[in-house]
Design an enzyme around this catalytic site. Structure first.
Site, PDB file in Angstrom:
ATOM      1  CE  LYS A  13      -2.110  -0.957   3.905  1.00 25.54           C
ATOM      2  NZ  LYS A  13      -1.362  -2.175   4.320  1.00 25.54           N
ATOM      3  NE  ARG A  88      -3.173  -0.763  10.682  1.00 26.38           N
ATOM      4  CZ  ARG A  88      -2.127  -0.261  10.033  1.00 26.38           C
ATOM      5  NH1 ARG A  88      -2.163   0.945   9.550  1.00 26.38           N
ATOM      6  NH2 ARG A  88      -1.056  -0.994   9.855  1.00 26.38           N
ATOM      7  NE  ARG A 127       8.033  -2.363   5.541  1.00 24.11           N
ATOM      8  CZ  ARG A 127       6.734  -2.112   5.713  1.00 24.11           C
ATOM      9  NH1 ARG A 127       5.998  -1.691   4.711  1.00 24.11           N
ATOM     10  NH2 ARG A 127       6.172  -2.312   6.881  1.00 24.11           N
ATOM     11  NE  ARG A 160       7.681  -0.148   9.974  1.00 21.86           N
ATOM     12  CZ  ARG A 160       6.492  -0.059   9.401  1.00 21.86           C
ATOM     13  NH1 ARG A 160       6.361   0.513   8.221  1.00 21.86           N
ATOM     14  NH2 ARG A 160       5.420  -0.521  10.008  1.00 21.86           N
ATOM     15  NE  ARG A 171       3.035  -4.368  11.419  1.00 19.66           N
ATOM     16  CZ  ARG A 171       3.945  -4.163  10.463  1.00 19.66           C
ATOM     17  NH1 ARG A 171       5.088  -4.804  10.482  1.00 19.66           N
ATOM     18  NH2 ARG A 171       3.697  -3.325   9.488  1.00 19.66           N
TER      19      ARG A 171
HETATM   20  P1  AMP Z   1       1.950   0.809   9.233  1.00 19.31           P
HETATM   21  O1  AMP Z   1       3.148   1.627   8.926  1.00 19.31           O
HETATM   22  O2  AMP Z   1       0.716   1.241   8.498  1.00 19.31           O
HETATM   23  O3  AMP Z   1       2.208  -0.675   9.118  1.00 19.31           O
HETATM   24  O4  AMP Z   1       1.623   1.077  10.784  1.00 19.31           O
HETATM   25  C1  AMP Z   1       2.560   0.785  11.804  1.00 19.31           C
HETATM   26  C2  AMP Z   1       1.860   0.748  13.150  1.00 19.31           C
HETATM   27  O5  AMP Z   1       1.280   2.029  13.431  1.00 19.31           O
HETATM   28  C3  AMP Z   1       0.696  -0.229  13.243  1.00 19.31           C
HETATM   29  O6  AMP Z   1       1.119  -1.553  13.531  1.00 19.31           O
HETATM   30  C4  AMP Z   1      -0.095   0.391  14.396  1.00 19.31           C
HETATM   31  O7  AMP Z   1       0.514   0.142  15.639  1.00 19.31           O
HETATM   32  C5  AMP Z   1       0.057   1.886  14.107  1.00 19.31           C
HETATM   33  N1  AMP Z   1      -1.028   2.378  13.216  1.00 19.31           N
HETATM   34  C6  AMP Z   1      -0.925   2.828  11.936  1.00 19.31           C
HETATM   35  N2  AMP Z   1      -2.122   3.190  11.453  1.00 19.31           N
HETATM   36  C7  AMP Z   1      -3.023   2.958  12.445  1.00 19.31           C
HETATM   37  C8  AMP Z   1      -4.430   3.117  12.555  1.00 19.31           C
HETATM   38  N3  AMP Z   1      -5.174   3.575  11.535  1.00 19.31           N
HETATM   39  N4  AMP Z   1      -5.006   2.779  13.740  1.00 19.31           N
HETATM   40  C9  AMP Z   1      -4.281   2.329  14.780  1.00 19.31           C
HETATM   41  N5  AMP Z   1      -2.967   2.128  14.732  1.00 19.31           N
HETATM   42  C10 AMP Z   1      -2.318   2.452  13.574  1.00 19.31           C
END
Ligand code: AMP
Length: 218
Positions: A13, A88, A127, A160, A171
């Site tokens: 994404k 989410r 990644r 990360r 996740r």
């Molecule tokens: P991502 O980079 O989108 O994989 O997000 C990394 C982490 O940020 C996730 O595992 C969550 O802990 C937090 N996070 C990102 N977007 C959201 C969201 N919309 N709601 C809650 N937590 C989020």
């Protein structure tokens, strides 16, 4: 264009959002990036989010929804935006609908990047991210030109913490439980379109270009 990108972690994404944002002049709104930035700057939301992110759990809705609402209300979001990683869960989707109504705008499309678990895990473990510009690389599929250095910023790429195997599992579980039900939510509103998240970046971009043309999304 105003889009939501849905799909499991590792669906591509973020990478596709960067390409779309450049080609269609829409703002890329990544909640993950914004939270990581807030954490780096040690803001109140960043500090509150830290433990949830490290555990691979969702950060509380009120923190994330506030960040997104503020961002999409700004002048530079008027030309359009791509929401990457938000909503989410159902609660966030309802909050987003309310905010869009307040702003008197609507979504054009919700793109579901359907991706196999194998692909997700393989992409996340390989990644690497530039800590400066946030661009994603992959050790096999998209390696940087110089050994572990960002092509643009020339700084050392990072793996990360939440891209390590134990957290990835968590996740993916959270995705299945909290985020997947949004497929029904957006299918009912007629906005959902499914594409393959297993494709490479350029292949998927071509498919999306055709889809946008067909459905008059610009
Ligand atoms: P991502 O980079 O989108 O994989 O997000 C990394 C982490 O940020 C996730 O595992 C969550 O802990 C937090 N996070 C990102 N977007 C959201 C969201 N919309 N709601 C809650 N937590 C989020």
């Amino acid at each position: 264009m105003r889009l939501v990108l849905l799909g499991p972690p590792g669906a591509g994404k973020g990478t596709q959002a960067v390409v779309l944002s450049k080609n269609y002049k829409a703002l890329h709104v990544s909640t993950g990036d914004m939270l990581r930035d807030a954490l780096k700057k040690k803001t109140k939301s960043g500090i509150l989010a830290k433990d949830y992110m490290e555990r691979g759990e969702l950060v509380p809705d009120e923190i994330v929804t506030k960040i997104v609402s503020e961002r999409i209300s700004k002048a530079d979001a008027k030309q359009g935006f791509i929401l990457d990683g938000f909503p989410r869960n159902k609660n966030q989707a309802v909050d987003l609908d309310r905010e869009l109504k307040n702003l008197e705008i609507s979504l054009d499309m919700v793109l579901y990047f359907k991706t196999s678990e194998l692909t997700s895990v393989e992409r996340l473990t390989g990644r690497r991210v530039c800590p400066k510009c946030g661009i994603n690389y992959h050790v096999k599929n998209r390696p940087p030109k110089n050994n572990n250095l960002c092509d643009t910023c020339n700084v050392i790429l990072v793996h990360r913490n939440d891209d390590k195997v134990e957290t990835i599992k968590k996740r993916l579980e959270v995705y299945d439980r909290e985020t997947k039900p949004l497929l029904d939510y957006y299918s009912e509103s007629g906005l959902l379109r499914e594409v393959s998240g297993n494709l490479d970046v350029d292949g998927l971009f071509r498919i999306l270009q055709n889809l946008f043309k067909k459905e008059n999304v610009a």
